[in-house]
Design a protein around this motif. Structure first.
Motif, mmCIF file in Angstrom:
data_model
loop_
_atom_site.group_PDB
_atom_site.id
_atom_site.type_symbol
_atom_site.label_atom_id
_atom_site.label_comp_id
_atom_site.label_asym_id
_atom_site.label_seq_id
_atom_site.Cartn_x
_atom_site.Cartn_y
_atom_site.Cartn_z
ATOM 1 N N ALA A 258 0.813 -1.262 0.009
ATOM 2 C CA ALA A 258 -0.075 -0.057 -0.010
ATOM 3 C C ALA A 258 0.937 1.467 -0.142
ATOM 4 O O ALA A 258 0.468 2.219 -0.734
ATOM 5 C CB ALA A 258 -0.786 -0.061 1.198
ATOM 6 N N THR A 259 1.829 1.115 0.560
ATOM 7 C CA THR A 259 2.717 2.238 0.819
ATOM 8 C C THR A 259 3.478 2.528 -0.445
ATOM 9 O O THR A 259 3.719 3.992 -1.262
ATOM 10 C CB THR A 259 4.062 2.284 1.794
ATOM 11 N N ARG A 262 1.009 4.020 -3.071
ATOM 12 C CA ARG A 262 0.524 5.446 -2.745
ATOM 13 C C ARG A 262 1.919 6.520 -3.132
ATOM 14 O O ARG A 262 1.368 7.355 -3.601
ATOM 15 C CB ARG A 262 0.600 5.715 -1.177
ATOM 16 N N ASN A 265 1.137 6.908 -7.020
ATOM 17 C CA ASN A 265 0.246 7.756 -7.237
ATOM 18 C C ASN A 265 0.680 9.358 -6.946
ATOM 19 O O ASN A 265 0.424 10.239 -7.775
ATOM 20 C CB ASN A 265 -1.215 7.408 -6.051
ATOM 21 N N ASP A 266 1.511 9.480 -5.690
ATOM 22 C CA ASP A 266 1.788 10.763 -5.662
ATOM 23 C C ASP A 266 2.701 11.117 -6.891
ATOM 24 O O ASP A 266 2.548 12.619 -6.956
ATOM 25 C CB ASP A 266 2.635 10.791 -4.201
ATOM 26 N N SER A 379 -0.413 16.315 -2.312
ATOM 27 C CA SER A 379 -1.565 16.448 -1.361
ATOM 28 C C SER A 379 -2.725 17.057 -2.021
ATOM 29 O O SER A 379 -4.052 16.930 -1.900
ATOM 30 C CB SER A 379 -1.038 16.897 -0.115
ATOM 31 N N GLN A 382 -4.580 15.068 -4.600
ATOM 32 C CA GLN A 382 -5.386 14.026 -4.313
ATOM 33 C C GLN A 382 -6.384 14.504 -3.085
ATOM 34 O O GLN A 382 -7.108 13.696 -2.567
ATOM 35 C CB GLN A 382 -4.357 13.012 -3.571
ATOM 36 N N ARG A 384 -5.590 15.645 -0.059
ATOM 37 C CA ARG A 384 -5.365 15.149 1.300
ATOM 38 C C ARG A 384 -5.049 16.415 2.202
ATOM 39 O O ARG A 384 -4.137 17.446 1.699
ATOM 40 C CB ARG A 384 -3.923 14.256 1.172
ATOM 41 N N HIS A 502 -3.565 14.218 6.898
ATOM 42 C CA HIS A 502 -2.853 13.175 6.413
ATOM 43 C C HIS A 502 -1.444 13.107 6.064
ATOM 44 O O HIS A 502 -0.889 11.915 6.209
ATOM 45 C CB HIS A 502 -3.889 12.844 5.184
ATOM 46 N N GLU A 503 -0.981 14.288 6.059
ATOM 47 C CA GLU A 503 0.574 14.281 5.791
ATOM 48 C C GLU A 503 1.030 15.589 6.525
ATOM 49 O O GLU A 503 0.448 16.557 6.839
ATOM 50 C CB GLU A 503 0.782 14.716 4.292
#
Length: 638
Positions: A258-259, A262, A265-266, A379, A382, A384, A502-503
């Protein structure tokens, strides 16, 4: 040809009407009022003449001004270009020109089917980017269609401007099928005398085709992105595509941790926002080094998405050789000398991968602001929520606002200064929550919380209660908070708000960004002295780069504000700077500076003092290496 008795010659009738119209136009321009019979000039044309006279339009000289092209062209322009091109290709003998004007009367697109007519339109400045509204050139079919929001046709002398009387044009409005608003007009232009009754019908048909294409634009964009996605979807290859709002990944990418997914995606979102497309190495949290390539996706010259393909480093299959090359003894065999000791020398590829990984690590160490910028862009793309930490005045708010404006030019920014929240905090926060709940729609919103480290326990609790309902909204706003300290302390009152973010990204101070001091100073100087001829000399830039800047960008702005107040014009020299810029910085190096200094010394030792090779090993420019060597006081290494 003489017509039978009782009939009228159509040609003579047309000439008579044209003469009467020209006489009425000239009398109106001379006397300032309409004196002919009421049925000679149509009411909508006469009303347009009166508006043109009120705008003080020169009837003998074209005064259309160039207003420029829009940076982000609306979809109606791209759709109009496609529709016009298709019509001209299908009707090559059509002696007409097609144009699209926006709601302000500015020409945005034009397509010509007749060379002579195209030269004539160029002469009267009916060219994309020019203002051709009623206030600039007077009566046209497009100006009447914009005013009446209905189809209109103008023939020859009905134009207010004398240089347009040789044209006949018909215009029809283009209605946006989504919001049912007027988004422009389509104009069909021909020579005067060559017009037909079908000219207005053609304009309406083209306007309907543009509206239909606008309605199918989102599906068309998605179809193009999916076609590119399917074309690159091979076994074992990670494929990730995005249009800025949604991210699509294939089965191979979804099997990653998952990391790691991600991180991909970033990267694809940041590449789209920054328009940075290249082949690069990426250090994944779980799978280590990977080779990824980001490519743009275009539609009618407009950037609509980004496609990422990648594999784990070293797993890319070798290309298959042609049969003729693989055969031994063939006349088409490779002519280079065979390397029999290749397997004996060792794994050169492993060494190359290790060197590339080291270059990436050094680049992130020596340019920390670039990584912070990429995280903020990802961020925002997306949606976030993000928390920025750093010393006061490092540009946290400027970084967020610039990236948000670049991603959403029509977005709205709401700034809340948490340090000023005291007794009126409950009322202000309730008003903020109710206002956001009522005002939010399709328009992106950014809620910027400044100085949340200054919140009291009561203010932190009230802000937490105000942020909770925003999550349940159909389109929640993007929440970005800033903490004016170098590290987060969860025991402080603002620790209650950390669950909303989230970040967390640390924005480095200005003393770690000495390579950018010159560019930042020039940007600030342009804002402070927008209408003055002021520039920084190279010596001044060197002085600014050698100063520690304990006050960060805020202190740099104060220094330049002092210079602007004392020097109105000319080139800024070192004597124009205040004395504080020449103070030495005898201080202890921070942990980051010590790590950067060690990395530079190690690279210089390995390259035996060759600064060209050292800069390549560190992944930075040679000029940046020279500045850091001078800043850290590194001695010559032979």
């Amino acid at each position: 040809m003489r017509q039978p008795t009782g009939g009228r010659d159509p040609y003579a009738t047309a000439v008579s009407n044209a003469v009467e119209l020209e006489a009425a136009r000239r009398s109106y321009l001379t006397a300032g009022r309409y004196v002919a019979a009421r049925d000679v000039v149509r009411p909508e044309v006469l009303a347009s003449w009166e508006r043109s006279r009120w705008h003080d339009v020169d009837p003998d000289r074209i005064t259309a001004r160039f207003l420029g092209h829009t940076h982000a062209a609306p979809s109606v322009v791209a759709c109009a270009n496609d529709v016009f091109d298709a019509f001209v290709k299908a009707n090559e003998d059509g002696a007409c020109s097609l144009a699209l004007l926006d709601t302000g009367g500015v020409v945005r697109a034009r397509c010509d089917g007749d060379g002579a007519l195209a030269h004539l339109l160029d002469a009267v400045l009916l060219v994309p980017g020019y203002d051709f509204a009623e206030r600039a050139v007077g009566t046209t079919a497009a100006s009447i269609a914009l005013h009446e929001q209905a189809g209109a046709a103008i023939s020859g002398p009905e134009h207010y401007h004398s240089q347009l009387t040789c044209l006949s044009d018909a215009a029809a409005p283009v209605i946006d099928p989504n919001g049912h608003d007027l988004c422009g007009v389509v104009t069909v232009i021909s020579h005067h005398g060559a017009e037909t009754p079908l000219q207005l019908a053609l304009a309406r048909m083209l306007a309907e085709q543009i509206a239909d294409r606008i309605a199918g634009e989102p599906q068309r964009r998605s179809q193009i992105i999916l076609e590119q996605f399917d074309h690159r979807d091979h076994e074992g290859t990670w494929v990730v595509a995005t249009d800025g709002n949604f991210v699509t990944s294939n089965a191979a990418a979804r099997q990653l941790d998952a990391t790691d997914l991600r991180a991909l995606n970033d990267l694809v979102l940041a590449s789209l926002m920054l328009q940075d497309f290249a082949t690069k190495h990426l250090d994944l949290p779980a799978n280590g080094c990977a080779e990824v390539t980001t490519e743009p996706i275009w539609m009618s010259g407009e950037l609509i998405g980004c496609l990422l393909t990648g594999r784990k480093a070293g797993s890319r299959p070798s290309p298959e050789l042609p049969e003729g090359i693989r055969r031994q003894g063939s006349h088409v065999a490779p002519l280079t000398r065979r390397d029999y000791a290749k397997d004996v020398r060792g794994s050169d590829r492993a060494q190359q991968e290790h060197a590339k990984a080291r270059i990436r690590a050094n680049r992130e160490l020596l340019t920390p602001f670039l990584r912070a910028r990429h995280e903020v862009v990802a961020s925002i793309g997306q949606g976030r929520n993000h928390l920025l930490i750093g010393e006061p005045g490092v540009g946290k708010r400027t970084l967020v606002l610039n990236q948000f404006r670049q991603s959403f030019p029509l977005g709205r920014v709401i700034t809340v200064d948490c340090a000023t929240m005291a007794g009126e905090a409950p009322t202000r926060l309730d008003d903020l929550t109710n206002g956001l709940s009522a005002d939010l729609g399709d328009r992106p919103h950014l809620l910027l919380l400044r100085g949340i480290n200054g919140l009291t326990p009561v203010g932190a609790r009230r802000l937490d209660e105000a942020l909770r309902p925003l999550v349940a909204l159909p389109t929640p706003p993007l929440v970005v908070g800033s903490v004016d300290i170098a590290a987060v302390d969860a025991t402080r009152p603002y620790g209650l708000l950390l669950r909303h973010f989230h970040e967390i990204t640390r924005v480095p101070p200005l003393r770690y960004r000495l390579d950018e001091v010159g560019d930042i100073a020039n940007s600030v100087l342009r804002k402070l002295a927008a209408r003055r001829s002021l520039r920084l000399s190279l010596q001044v830039v060197r002085v600014l780069e050698s100063y520690a800047w304990p006050g960060n960008i805020s202190e740099l702005e104060d220094v330049l504000r002092y210079v602007v107040a004392h020097k109105p014009v000319g080139e800024i020299q070192p004597p124009d700077l205040p004395q504080l810029c020449f103070q030495g910085r005898a201080r202890k190096m921070s942990m980051l500076e010590a790590a950067q200094c060690d990395a530079i010394i190690q690279a210089l030792y390995e390259s035996r003092g060759n600064r060209y090779k050292a800069a390549e090993m560190l992944g930075i420019a040679r000029s940046s290496l020279y500045r850091k060597i001078d800043a850290f006081g590194i001695s010559y290494i032979a």
